[in-house]
Design a protein around this motif. Structure first.
Motif, PDB file in Angstrom:
ATOM      1  N   ASN A   9     -14.989 -32.672 -65.480  1.00  0.00           N
ATOM      2  CA  ASN A   9     -15.948 -31.642 -65.098  1.00  0.00           C
ATOM      3  C   ASN A   9     -16.758 -31.114 -66.280  1.00  0.00           C
ATOM      4  O   ASN A   9     -17.426 -30.092 -66.145  1.00  0.00           O
ATOM      5  N   LEU A  30     -24.897 -34.368 -60.910  1.00  0.00           N
ATOM      6  CA  LEU A  30     -25.068 -33.476 -59.754  1.00  0.00           C
ATOM      7  C   LEU A  30     -26.108 -32.407 -60.036  1.00  0.00           C
ATOM      8  O   LEU A  30     -26.914 -32.060 -59.167  1.00  0.00           O
ATOM      9  N   SER A  49     -20.828 -34.334 -54.143  1.00  0.00           N
ATOM     10  CA  SER A  49     -19.725 -33.492 -54.623  1.00  0.00           C
ATOM     11  C   SER A  49     -18.387 -34.009 -54.124  1.00  0.00           C
ATOM     12  O   SER A  49     -17.393 -34.004 -54.854  1.00  0.00           O
TER      13      SER A  49
END
Length: 78
Positions: A9, A30, A49
């Motif tokens: 992440n 993203l 996602s």
């Protein structure tokens, strides 16, 4: 597992160090999916996602026994 999730992440460090979009991480991809188009296509964002979350869920299922055992042992005093 926490290290894997943290690196998966990661947003700020790759934003600083990477210059080409081909090398971006999933989180950066993203983010640029939103800013690439004038409007936000929520169905594409949700699909992307979910696809980005799947490797983390798979890693958790393979390491679940060790992860739960570590959480249980940290609650025991003595």
């Amino acid at each position: 597992m926490f290290a894997f999730i943290g690196h998966w992440n990661e947003f700020l460090d790759p934003l600083i160090y990477l210059s080409s979009m081909e090398n971006f991480t999933v989180a950066l991809g993203l983010r640029f999916l939103v800013s690439q188009y004038s409007g936000t296509f929520w169905e594409l964002m949700m699909a992307a996602s979910t696809a980005a979350m799947l490797p983390i869920v798979i890693v958790f299922f393979f390491t679940q026994r060790t992860f739960i055992r570590g959480v249980a042992l940290t609650g025991i005093k003595g």
